[in-house]
Design an enzyme around this catalytic site. Structure first.
Site, PDB file in Angstrom:
ATOM      1  NE  ARG A 103      34.199  14.697 133.668  1.00 14.49           N
ATOM      2  CZ  ARG A 103      33.671  15.919 133.699  1.00 14.49           C
ATOM      3  NH1 ARG A 103      34.087  16.790 134.600  1.00 14.49           N
ATOM      4  NH2 ARG A 103      32.747  16.275 132.822  1.00 14.49           N
ATOM      5  CD  GLU A 124      28.741   8.706 127.374  1.00 15.27           C
ATOM      6  OE1 GLU A 124      29.136   8.583 128.548  1.00 15.27           O
ATOM      7  OE2 GLU A 124      29.165   9.573 126.590  1.00 15.27           O
ATOM      8  NE  ARG A 158      32.049  17.980 122.181  1.00 14.78           N
ATOM      9  CZ  ARG A 158      31.758  16.894 122.889  1.00 14.78           C
ATOM     10  NH1 ARG A 158      32.510  15.800 122.745  1.00 14.78           N
ATOM     11  NH2 ARG A 158      30.738  16.869 123.720  1.00 14.78           N
ATOM     12  NE  ARG A 218      34.543  17.056 128.377  1.00 17.58           N
ATOM     13  CZ  ARG A 218      33.476  16.389 127.928  1.00 17.58           C
ATOM     14  NH1 ARG A 218      32.784  15.632 128.750  1.00 17.58           N
ATOM     15  NH2 ARG A 218      33.096  16.478 126.671  1.00 17.58           N
ATOM     16  CB  SER A 270      31.296   6.495 132.385  1.00 20.89           C
ATOM     17  OG  SER A 270      32.180   7.348 133.086  1.00 20.89           O
ATOM     18  CE1 TYR A 286      27.098  16.595 124.112  1.00 20.96           C
ATOM     19  CE2 TYR A 286      25.641  15.720 125.816  1.00 20.96           C
ATOM     20  CZ  TYR A 286      26.894  15.821 125.241  1.00 20.96           C
ATOM     21  OH  TYR A 286      27.945  15.141 125.788  1.00 20.96           O
TER      22      TYR A 286
END
Length: 437
Positions: A189, A388, A261, A241, A313, A366
């Protein structure tokens, strides 16, 4: 001429109407900003995120609120839960479908007004689909055979060809030159990341103004790292995503793996084992073909890759590893180069966007594991970053987060390129100095 114009308008109308139908799935979804003041509040919100299957766009950091997309059916449950826990929040967007419709309207109008010339290249007045970019890469290699090689690296889950460019004045034979690797659209996205890689290609191949970037550096550029997910955001679900792997599917909607991930460094330690989660890590490290392709490229050229850039982003962050909060041995140098890249962008960015913030991803935002840039860093690549890019906002557009205003497309490419150049030149100097010893 009139008949031709009517045909064009009909095509645009049909495309617009189909997107409006696609956007119906988000009717009533709302965007919340949540003020998490303590670790206990953060833990409570994480439980809500899992229980209500929320899509967290930003976890907050340095005083920024968390931003979360909430389905219509879950809004009252979220508000009741936050209220009971004494957590402050505000409703940022009442109905995101209206923003999705606005994005499509703005992009369609921009395309209709485009003053495209016969000059070769992909213009920066729209967001280009997979097929257009794929054909463009092939055409570049055909037009510039002494500079550009297009490589078919493998197939995505749904069988799309994942291509990347090798850009080199010496056909990658001069080992005294470092490699800068960059990719975009690992997360489907994040459309605004594509102009960053396309702009770099433009300045390295078509509109070359700084010869040192070619004479001193070889480049690998992968514009669409997640083609299946990217196409799905255009045809079915704008905020998708992950990739489109169906082997894990639960019901009609829970599917796909978060490719950022799925890499083999600290895999599964700070991600989700639930396929319904936006951070689902897959069945094993490199279980997904898209991640395995990037792994294979990195392993093939890792001894010469000096700078690794994974472009995402949104948020105006310049992040580096590791995702558990531990710093690489050259952490100070990584931070210093990150600051230099950020400052180069800040010098030309639009005032409506904030300055970039540089730092360790876990400490600023995080914990995360199995990420692309962490994997590259773990292989010994000296400089690995996650960019980002900013979410564009101004006084005339209410678009938030991942949505793209056509006014920002070329600017996104231009300003990001300033940071890339800064990092690339440092990488060239560092690589040359180290290999003289």
């Amino acid at each position: 001429m009139k008949a031709k114009m009517n045909k064009i308008l009909l095509v645009l109308c049909l495309a617009f109407c189909s997107v409006l139908a696609k956007n119906e799935i988000y009717d009533g979804h709302a965007l919340y900003q949540i003020d998490l003041q303590t670790a206990e509040q953060g833990s409570f919100f994480a439980e809500l995120e899992h229980r209500l299957n929320l899509d967290v766009w930003a976890h907050g950091g340095l005083g920024d609120p968390a931003t979360v997309l909430v389905p219509k059916a879950a809004r009252s449950l979220l508000q009741d839960g936050l209220g009971a826990a004494g957590i402050g929040y505000r409703l940022a967007v009442e109905n995101v479908k209206e923003e999705l419709d606005l994005e499509e309207k703005l992009l369609s109008e921009a395309a209709a007004k485009s003053n495209r010339t016969s000059r070769f290249g992909l213009p920066f007045d729209t967001i280009h689909r997979y097929a257009a970019v794929d054909a463009y890469l092939v055409e570049l290699a055909s037009r510039y055979p002494n500079l550009v090689t297009v490589v078919s690296a493998g197939r995505s889950f749904e069988g799309r060809d994942i291509k990347y460019l090798k850009i080199s004045t010496t056909n990658f034979q001069d080992r005294s030159k470092p490699i800068v690797y960059m990719q975009s659209l690992l997360h489907a996205r994040e459309w605004v990341t594509l102009p960053a890689t396309l702009y770099a290609i433009e300045k390295l191949v078509i509109d070359v103004q700084e010869q040192d970037l070619l004479q001193n550096i070889d480049w690998i550029i992968l514009p669409i790292a997640n083609p299946d997910g990217y196409e799905f955001t255009h045809t079915s679900s704008r905020y998708w995503r992950k990739n489109r792997a169906t082997g894990y599917m639960i019901g009609n909607w829970c599917s796909g793996v978060d490719l950022n991930r799925n890499f083999g460094f600290q895999w599964s330690e700070a991600s989700s084992a639930s396929v319904c989660s936006e951070t689902f890590h897959g069945s094993s490290a490199f279980s997904e073909p898209e991640a395995a392709i990037i792994r294979d490229i990195t392993l093939a050229y890792g001894d010469r890759i000096e700078l690794f850039l994974d472009i995402h982003s949104f948020g105006s962050w310049m992040l580096y590893g590791y995702g558990d909060g531990q710093l690489p041995p050259n952490g100070l140098i990584i931070h210093m180069v990150g600051v230099r890249m950020a400052q180069a962008i800040d010098a030309v960015k639009w005032p409506s966007n904030r300055n970039y913030v540089v730092g360790n991803s876990a400490l600023l935002l995080y914990p995360a594991s199995g990420t692309t840039s962490d994997y590259a860093q773990s292989l010994g690549i000296p400089l690995a970053y996650t960019y980002e890019l900013p979410a564009y906002r101004n006084n005339y557009s209410t678009l938030n987060g991942f949505l793209v205003d056509p006014d920002f497309i070329e600017q996104a490419g231009f300003e990001t390129w300033q940071g890339i150049k800064e990092g690339a030149r440092y990488a060239a100097d560092s690589y040359r100095a180290r290999n003289k010893k």
